[in-house]
Design a protein around this motif. Structure first.
Motif, PDB file in Angstrom:
ATOM      1  N   LYS A 244       1.047  -1.197   0.085  1.00  0.00           N
ATOM      2  CA  LYS A 244      -0.069   0.213   0.144  1.00  0.00           C
ATOM      3  C   LYS A 244       0.804   1.587  -0.117  1.00  0.00           C
ATOM      4  O   LYS A 244       1.560   1.358   1.202  1.00  0.00           O
ATOM      5  CB  LYS A 244      -0.780  -0.385   1.234  1.00  0.00           C
ATOM      6  CG  LYS A 244      -1.785  -1.374   0.953  1.00  0.00           C
ATOM      7  CD  LYS A 244      -2.850  -1.299   2.172  1.00  0.00           C
ATOM      8  CE  LYS A 244      -3.464  -2.049   2.756  1.00  0.00           C
ATOM      9  NZ  LYS A 244      -4.236  -2.425   4.016  1.00  0.00           N
ATOM     10  N   GLY A 245       1.158   1.872  -1.077  1.00  0.00           N
ATOM     11  CA  GLY A 245       2.395   2.540  -1.009  1.00  0.00           C
ATOM     12  C   GLY A 245       3.573   2.394  -1.199  1.00  0.00           C
ATOM     13  O   GLY A 245       3.641   1.211  -1.783  1.00  0.00           O
ATOM     14  N   ASP A 246       4.132   2.532  -0.390  1.00  0.00           N
ATOM     15  CA  ASP A 246       5.584   1.652   0.158  1.00  0.00           C
ATOM     16  C   ASP A 246       5.989   1.045   1.036  1.00  0.00           C
ATOM     17  O   ASP A 246       6.529   0.530   1.600  1.00  0.00           O
ATOM     18  CB  ASP A 246       6.447   2.648  -0.141  1.00  0.00           C
ATOM     19  CG  ASP A 246       7.185   3.537   1.174  1.00  0.00           C
ATOM     20  OD1 ASP A 246       5.800   3.809   1.591  1.00  0.00           O
ATOM     21  OD2 ASP A 246       7.629   4.669   0.956  1.00  0.00           O
TER      22      ASP A 246
ATOM     23  N   SER B  50       7.353  -4.755   9.968  1.00  0.00           N
ATOM     24  CA  SER B  50       7.911  -3.488   9.672  1.00  0.00           C
ATOM     25  C   SER B  50       9.124  -3.228   8.872  1.00  0.00           C
ATOM     26  O   SER B  50       9.676  -4.326   7.872  1.00  0.00           O
ATOM     27  CB  SER B  50       8.812  -3.915  11.438  1.00  0.00           C
ATOM     28  OG  SER B  50       9.613  -5.310  11.460  1.00  0.00           O
ATOM     29  N   ARG B  51       9.870  -2.561   8.800  1.00  0.00           N
ATOM     30  CA  ARG B  51      11.203  -2.177   8.114  1.00  0.00           C
ATOM     31  C   ARG B  51      12.441  -3.327   7.879  1.00  0.00           C
ATOM     32  O   ARG B  51      12.897  -3.636   6.974  1.00  0.00           O
ATOM     33  CB  ARG B  51      11.628  -1.235   8.794  1.00  0.00           C
ATOM     34  CG  ARG B  51      12.818  -0.692   7.393  1.00  0.00           C
ATOM     35  CD  ARG B  51      13.687   0.857   7.162  1.00  0.00           C
ATOM     36  NE  ARG B  51      12.279   1.806   7.585  1.00  0.00           N
ATOM     37  CZ  ARG B  51      12.151   3.085   6.773  1.00  0.00           C
ATOM     38  NH1 ARG B  51      13.234   3.696   6.550  1.00  0.00           N
ATOM     39  NH2 ARG B  51      11.553   3.796   7.163  1.00  0.00           N
TER      40      ARG B  51
END
Length: 141
Positions: free
Chosen positions: A94-96, A111-112
């Protein structure tokens, strides 16, 4: 306790009114009882009680990554639930922001750190990306 004041924020943190709910064992019990309504909203169903909750983004947030002795991977969530990666799984954006499916389609934000750890298992198929985890190695007994 009236659960209608429970909010799950985009960052995976749970709030009751304005207070952050930090007792993860309680979050785990509540999270295991989240159900999705036909209209896409969420509720917590405990026994005969059904209480709506507010979910800003998605109900689950994968914050941890663990490699087991046999080579398999388990993701852990902010609410202490765990998700073993036993088969390939589609990655959604969703987006990035990356998401995977735990109980419903694209219901778990990554999480990143988890995203980057999983990137070594990406399989690009045209416009779609799948996470293909390693197969567990049978240990000698």
């Amino acid at each position: 306790m009236e659960l209608t004041e429970i909010i799950i924020k985009k960052n995976g943190k749970w709030y009751f009114g304005q207070a952050e709910m930090f007792r993860r064992n309680i979050l785990n019990i509540l999270a295991r009882h989240i159900e999705r309504q036909d209209d896409g909203s969420y509720c917590i169903k405990l026994g005969n009680d059904i209480n709506p909750i507010t979910v800003e983004d998605v109900p689950f947030y994968a914050t941890g990554y663990k490699e087991e002795e046999d080579g398999s991977i388990t993701l852990s969530f902010h609410d202490l639930q765990e998700m073993p990666l036993t088969h390939e799984i589609k990655l959604y954006f969703k987006g990035d922001v990356p998401y995977i499916s735990y109980r419903w389609e694209a219901d778990t934000r990554l999480s990143r750190g988890v995203y980057w750890k999983l990137s070594q298992f990406f399989d690009f198929r045209g416009e779609e990306i799948y996470i293909v985890p390693p197969q567990p190695v049978r240990l000698q007994q």
